[in-house]
Design a protein around this motif. Sequence first.
Motif, PDB file in Angstrom:
ATOM      1  N   SER A 131      14.163   2.151   0.020  1.00  0.00           N
ATOM      2  CA  SER A 131      14.311   1.909  -1.294  1.00  0.00           C
ATOM      3  C   SER A 131      13.129   0.997  -1.958  1.00  0.00           C
ATOM      4  O   SER A 131      13.048   1.198  -3.022  1.00  0.00           O
ATOM      5  CB  SER A 131      15.662   1.159  -1.202  1.00  0.00           C
ATOM      6  N   PHE A 132      12.385   0.383  -1.003  1.00  0.00           N
ATOM      7  CA  PHE A 132      11.342  -0.458  -1.651  1.00  0.00           C
ATOM      8  C   PHE A 132      10.124   0.571  -1.973  1.00  0.00           C
ATOM      9  O   PHE A 132       9.412   0.450  -2.850  1.00  0.00           O
ATOM     10  CB  PHE A 132      10.784  -1.622  -0.803  1.00  0.00           C
ATOM     11  N   THR A 133       9.981   1.550  -1.131  1.00  0.00           N
ATOM     12  CA  THR A 133       9.294   2.583  -1.258  1.00  0.00           C
ATOM     13  C   THR A 133       9.384   3.338  -2.451  1.00  0.00           C
ATOM     14  O   THR A 133       8.597   3.821  -3.149  1.00  0.00           O
ATOM     15  CB  THR A 133       8.930   3.681  -0.161  1.00  0.00           C
ATOM     16  N   ASP A 134      10.706   3.695  -2.824  1.00  0.00           N
ATOM     17  CA  ASP A 134      11.021   4.269  -3.989  1.00  0.00           C
ATOM     18  C   ASP A 134      10.637   3.473  -5.225  1.00  0.00           C
ATOM     19  O   ASP A 134      10.099   3.979  -6.209  1.00  0.00           O
ATOM     20  CB  ASP A 134      12.581   4.621  -4.032  1.00  0.00           C
ATOM     21  N   LEU A 135      10.829   2.259  -5.070  1.00  0.00           N
ATOM     22  CA  LEU A 135      10.406   1.350  -6.215  1.00  0.00           C
ATOM     23  C   LEU A 135       8.973   1.536  -6.419  1.00  0.00           C
ATOM     24  O   LEU A 135       8.536   1.405  -7.767  1.00  0.00           O
ATOM     25  CB  LEU A 135      10.874  -0.111  -5.810  1.00  0.00           C
ATOM     26  N   PHE A 136       8.162   1.375  -5.377  1.00  0.00           N
ATOM     27  CA  PHE A 136       6.749   1.625  -5.733  1.00  0.00           C
ATOM     28  C   PHE A 136       6.363   2.945  -6.242  1.00  0.00           C
ATOM     29  O   PHE A 136       5.361   2.926  -7.179  1.00  0.00           O
ATOM     30  CB  PHE A 136       6.096   1.340  -4.326  1.00  0.00           C
ATOM     31  N   MET A 137       6.911   4.083  -5.887  1.00  0.00           N
ATOM     32  CA  MET A 137       6.804   5.009  -6.373  1.00  0.00           C
ATOM     33  C   MET A 137       6.905   5.318  -8.223  1.00  0.00           C
ATOM     34  O   MET A 137       6.498   6.067  -8.481  1.00  0.00           O
ATOM     35  CB  MET A 137       7.463   6.324  -5.701  1.00  0.00           C
ATOM     36  N   ILE A 138       8.027   4.587  -8.440  1.00  0.00           N
ATOM     37  CA  ILE A 138       8.369   4.702  -9.928  1.00  0.00           C
ATOM     38  C   ILE A 138       7.532   3.584 -10.799  1.00  0.00           C
ATOM     39  O   ILE A 138       7.575   3.552 -12.008  1.00  0.00           O
ATOM     40  CB  ILE A 138       9.858   4.601 -10.245  1.00  0.00           C
ATOM     41  N   LEU A 139       6.766   2.831 -10.044  1.00  0.00           N
ATOM     42  CA  LEU A 139       6.237   1.590 -10.849  1.00  0.00           C
ATOM     43  C   LEU A 139       5.201   2.340 -11.838  1.00  0.00           C
ATOM     44  O   LEU A 139       5.231   1.731 -12.794  1.00  0.00           O
ATOM     45  CB  LEU A 139       5.453   0.682  -9.505  1.00  0.00           C
ATOM     46  N   PRO A 140       4.534   3.238 -11.511  1.00  0.00           N
ATOM     47  CA  PRO A 140       3.557   3.721 -12.601  1.00  0.00           C
ATOM     48  C   PRO A 140       4.299   4.185 -13.941  1.00  0.00           C
ATOM     49  O   PRO A 140       3.954   4.115 -15.062  1.00  0.00           O
ATOM     50  CB  PRO A 140       2.859   4.871 -11.835  1.00  0.00           C
ATOM     51  N   TYR A 141       5.597   4.740 -13.642  1.00  0.00           N
ATOM     52  CA  TYR A 141       5.981   5.228 -14.750  1.00  0.00           C
ATOM     53  C   TYR A 141       7.003   4.138 -15.638  1.00  0.00           C
ATOM     54  O   TYR A 141       6.778   4.246 -16.887  1.00  0.00           O
ATOM     55  CB  TYR A 141       7.327   6.372 -14.545  1.00  0.00           C
ATOM     56  N   VAL A 142       7.201   3.248 -15.106  1.00  0.00           N
ATOM     57  CA  VAL A 142       7.827   1.958 -15.777  1.00  0.00           C
ATOM     58  C   VAL A 142       6.875   1.304 -16.518  1.00  0.00           C
ATOM     59  O   VAL A 142       6.917   0.671 -17.611  1.00  0.00           O
ATOM     60  CB  VAL A 142       8.785   1.122 -14.671  1.00  0.00           C
TER      61      VAL A 142
END
Length: 51
Positions: A12-23
């Motif tokens: 779940s934290f890995t997913d958050l890191f992956m969407i960080l550039p978009y956010v």
Amino acid sequence: MFIAQAMALPSSFTDLFMILPYVLTLLLLIFFSKSNRAPRALGEIYDKGKR
């Protein structure tokens, strides 16, 4: 992605890191769009004779 794997975080934290550039991109667009204005001629009919 590699940072999250190196830190051995759950998926779940890995997913958050992956969407960080978009956010981050969305936040920057919102922040910088406040100073934008519409063109002055918006809504005016184009008249070739005015030029």
